[in-house]
Design a protein around this motif. Structure first.
Motif, PDB file in Angstrom:
ATOM      1  N   PRO A 143      -1.925  11.676   8.487  1.00 15.29           N
ATOM      2  CA  PRO A 143      -2.146  11.492   6.991  1.00 15.29           C
ATOM      3  C   PRO A 143      -3.607  11.691   6.721  1.00 15.29           C
ATOM      4  N   ILE A 199       3.053   7.164  12.411  1.00 21.38           N
ATOM      5  CA  ILE A 199       2.137   6.822  11.398  1.00 21.38           C
ATOM      6  C   ILE A 199       2.380   5.581  11.196  1.00 21.38           C
ATOM      7  N   ASP A 200       3.619   4.963  11.068  1.00 24.08           N
ATOM      8  CA  ASP A 200       3.804   3.591  10.494  1.00 24.08           C
ATOM      9  C   ASP A 200       3.653   2.781  11.656  1.00 24.08           C
ATOM     10  N   GLY A 201       3.080   1.490  11.512  1.00 27.35           N
ATOM     11  CA  GLY A 201       3.045   0.407  12.260  1.00 27.35           C
ATOM     12  C   GLY A 201       1.655   0.535  12.892  1.00 27.35           C
ATOM     13  N   ASP A 202       1.396  -0.598  13.886  1.00 27.70           N
ATOM     14  CA  ASP A 202       0.429  -0.866  14.551  1.00 27.70           C
ATOM     15  C   ASP A 202       0.375  -1.489  15.983  1.00 27.70           C
ATOM     16  N   ARG A 216      10.952  -1.080  10.679  1.00 27.35           N
ATOM     17  CA  ARG A 216      10.143  -1.826   9.806  1.00 27.35           C
ATOM     18  C   ARG A 216      10.797  -1.761   8.331  1.00 27.35           C
ATOM     19  N   GLN A 225       1.695  -0.019   4.257  1.00 29.10           N
ATOM     20  CA  GLN A 225       0.967   1.113   4.438  1.00 29.10           C
ATOM     21  C   GLN A 225       1.164   2.266   3.580  1.00 29.10           C
ATOM     22  N   ASN A 256       0.862   6.146   3.117  1.00 34.18           N
ATOM     23  CA  ASN A 256       0.880   7.412   3.606  1.00 34.18           C
ATOM     24  C   ASN A 256       1.080   8.635   2.641  1.00 34.18           C
ATOM     25  N   LEU A 257       0.898   8.355   1.297  1.00 41.09           N
ATOM     26  CA  LEU A 257       0.979   9.172   0.311  1.00 41.09           C
ATOM     27  C   LEU A 257       0.596  10.514   0.523  1.00 41.09           C
ATOM     28  N   LYS A 258       1.234  11.548   0.593  1.00 38.57           N
ATOM     29  CA  LYS A 258       0.934  12.734   0.813  1.00 38.57           C
ATOM     30  C   LYS A 258       0.447  13.670  -0.388  1.00 38.57           C
TER      31      LYS A 258
END
Lengths: 518, 192
Positions: free
Chosen positions: B7, B79-82, A328, A100, A102-104
């Motif tokens: 995000p 935000i992470d994961g689904d 994760r 994933q 999620n770069l801000k």
């Protein structure tokens, strides 16, 4: 990003040749070289497509790595560098994990946000290529060696392949990436440019075998720096062995209890050497061993009594965990890399973290199983990264590489527990380690430390240890003896090579030359 | 001051344009739909709409701390994961609460467990986030669809999942200038 001298040289060398090996020790910024090489070649790649009558296509660059975690790390670092250089690219991940992004950052019209896809489906790889084409931007693919066949099957024209930990291509499993595998009939991974980055060159006896010394398969070595050169250039830390004398404390207890005792005592002794919170990377004997250690009551107890200590563990059999809680992979890596100088950690793994993972805070490694040269040096590389403050001071020339007493992190520690006497197995292991670390300028007399049996609490170089401390002296003698053996062997090998060369020269001499030679 | 962390705030094609002069949920959805198809190669349209709605939801929850219809405090987006859980907070009873967002273009649609993959939400809420298995308040679905299908609501979820549908959202935010201004201010502050 400011490039270091060796990085500039490597990039220049790479530019001159289309296929070859970049051989640099771990922690010397190979990823930066990869990123800048991609950036430098984007325009060349468009010209290449024009020359091939494919003006509507866009360049494809592929970065391959052996593991998902490493692949994700490369993606993060390389993408950041390309963004810094105002390179707008489309990115794709090809491996079985989920990545994933999620770069801000403030995305702009010139550098807009582009959604990241993770896939192993050929159809989706082609779709992402079509998206890059529609957007008229280069496509940068990050994949694992395991999934790289999917990229080949997508049939897209690849301009450059960068193989991180290139030694993985030696052997039959992945050698089709570097060259055609006639036996399996698998097609080669074709590209205009192809480079192999490695810290541990894997060679075969014959120059015509599958090893990286076969230039027909891997191309020549286009740039090389030895660990000692990089230590003296102030790029990485020199290794030191810390012997932790467990003595006979483990007699009569189970092997697991003994291992846990050794880890705890090693960690406690290792902390004495660290100006920052100790972060010890422990290489366990396998997944079950790792799991048993992490769940051991004494390790759990450590967590309760030391609030700034974290226990990380990762293996292929279990989900990554932090303090026993599953997380994760991205979270695991983020937390590992985000540790501060105050934090302390014991990090358990088998081999996932050995290669490429950049955790500058790791202060020492503790191998609990035997490992080959390549894995040992890779593991050592986790601890040999400079502390960020030392790096800054070294680069600003406020600090010299040999002013170790002024370093925040002075050495890459190898922690070796010794139970009772040094047995033949351990002797053999130490012999291998010393041999492997000769290129790092390792000297047993100054680079092996141990706590005296009585008296001083701080482990000191065993060369300078009290004469009356017979046990420590005995250990010192073992190391010196091993070092002498290695030196003798090296001299003998050198002489043998010279003899061989002389014989070869004589064989090809005319009678006249022979007479003169006599 | 509350902070928005979703995000989408950074990824959105034009965050100011999305909210300028918006006073109603319908206008917000129309803008979101229009923006989503601007650059389909950069940001997949369905994903764009879903993410945009999650940002709206984050603002709604954070700006309504004492509204019983929402009743989620200390909210943070996942935000992470689904896993089906889009955000976690504290419910009205002080225990863990979870939230899921479902953006649907058809506001008359009813969500079902199977077609809309809602079962992941409940299982992850219990198994991963530790929501009280007996809760009647701490699992919330916020959607632009009409609401939950009665079978899903009554039989499958046993009335344990609350749902704020399109009409409830209209009641909460339509012509609520205070909300929309606060939302815009949060965005300006967060992007500084």
């Amino acid at each position: 990003m400011e490039l270091r001298q060796h990085q500039i040289e490597a990039i220049e060398a790479l530019q001159k040749i289309n296929e070859g090996i970049i051989h640099l020790p771990t922690g010397t910024g190979k990823t930066n070289i990869e990123a800048v090489s991609i950036s430098n070649n984007i325009d060349n790649a468009y010209n290449w497509l024009k020359d091939k009558n494919m003006p509507d296509d866009v360049p494809v660059f592929v970065v391959l790595a052996p593991r998902i975690l490493l692949c994700n790390q490369l993606y993060g670092v390389i993408k950041n560098i390309l963004l810094e250089q105002n390179r707008d690219c489309h990115y794709l991940i090809v491996h079985s994990g989920k990545t994933q992004d999620n770069l801000k950052r403030m995305w702009t019209a010139e550098l807009p946000f582009r959604q990241l896809k993770s896939t192993t489906f050929v159809k989706e790889i082609i779709e992402e290529y079509e998206k890059a084409k529609a957007e008229k931007v280069p496509l940068i693919i990050f994949g694992t060696y395991d999934s790289s066949e999917r990229i080949v099957n997508a049939g897209i024209p690849v301009y450059m392949i960068l193989c991180d930990e290139g030694q993985y291509l030696v052997g039959t499993e992945f050698n089709w990436i570097s060259h055609e595998n006639e036996e399996s009939g698998i097609k080669q991974f074709n590209s205009h440019r192809k480079y192999y980055f490695t810290a541990t060159l894997k060679e075969t006896i014959s120059d015509e075998g599958l090893g990286m010394n076969n230039s027909n398969l891997f191309g020549p070595i286009i740039y090389v720096k030895t660990p000692l050169e990089m230590i003296n250039a102030g790029e990485i830390l020199r290794p030191r062995i810390h012997l932790v004398d467990i003595g006979n404390k483990n007699d009569g207890i189970s092997e697991l209890d003994g291992d846990v005792n050794a880890i705890i005592q090693s960690f406690i002794e290792h902390r004495i050497h660290c100006n920052i919170g100790a972060k010890l990377l422990v290489v366990t004997k396998g997944s079950e061993h790792l799991n048993d250690i992490v769940h051991h009551p004494k390790i759990q107890n450590l967590l309760e009594i030391k609030p700034n200590l974290q226990i990380f563990d990762i293996s292929s059999m279990y989900h990554p965990r932090i303090n026993g809680k599953e997380v994760r992979r991205e979270e695991f890596l983020k937390r590992l890399q985000g540790m501060t100088d105050v934090d302390e950690a014991i990090i358990f793994h088998i081999n996932i973290l050995s290669e490429g993972i950049d955790v500058p805070g790791i202060t020492g490694i503790m191998p609990m199983n035997t490992m080959g040269l390549s894995k040992f040096l890779q593991t050592l590389g986790r601890a040999s990264r400079l502390h960020v403050i030392d790096r800054k001071k070294l680069y600003e020339k406020i600090l010299k590489f040999n002013e170790l007493e002024k370093f925040v992190k002075s050495y890459a520690w190898i922690i070796v527990p010794i139970y009772g006497i040094i047995g033949e197995d351990l002797k053999e292991q130490i012999r291998e380690w010393i041999y492997d670390m000769r290129e790092h300028g390792f000297r047993a007399a100054e680079d092996v430390v141990i706590k005296e049996s009585k008296g001083r609490a701080i482990p000191v170089p065993i060369g300078g240890i009290n004469e009356r401390d017979t046990r420590a002296r005995a250990l010192f003698d073992v190391f010196v003896e091993i070092e002498h053996e290695i030196e003798e062997k090296e001299v003998a090998d050198k002489l043998a090579v010279e003899d061989f060369r002389l014989d070869e020269r004589i064989k090809h001499m005319s009678d006249e030359e022979l007479l003169k030679f006599d | 001051m509350e902070k928005l962390v979703h995000p989408f705030l950074w990824k959105c094609h034009d965050i100011e344009g999305l909210l300028t002069d918006v006073k109603k949920i319908s206008t917000f959805c129309t803008r979101l739909e229009q923006q989503s198809i601007l650059y389909p190669n950069r940001y997949e349209p369905d994903m764009y709409k879903g993410d945009g709605f999650e940002l709206f939801g984050e603002a709604l929850i954070k700006l309504s701390p004492i509204d019983n219809r929402i009743a989620i405090g200390n909210y943070e987006p996942v935000i992470d994961g689904d896993t089906g859980v889009d955000g976690v907070g504290v419910g009205i009873d002080g225990k863990i609460a979870t939230v899921q967002f479902k953006y649907r273009s058809n506001t008359a649609q009813l969500l079902t467990s199977t077609a809309d993959h809602l079962s992941n939400f409940t299982s992850a809420s219990f198994m991963k986030y530790g929501v009280d298995p007996k809760t009647k308040t701490n699992m919330l679905i916020i959607t632009t669809a009409e609401g939950l299908h009665y079978f899903t609501d009554n039989e499958m979820f046993q009335n344990q999942v609350r749902c704020l549908g399109y009409n409830q959202l209209k009641e909460l935010v339509d012509n609520n200038i205070l909300f929309w201004d606060a939302f815009r201010n949060l965005i300006i502050e967060n992007k500084k």
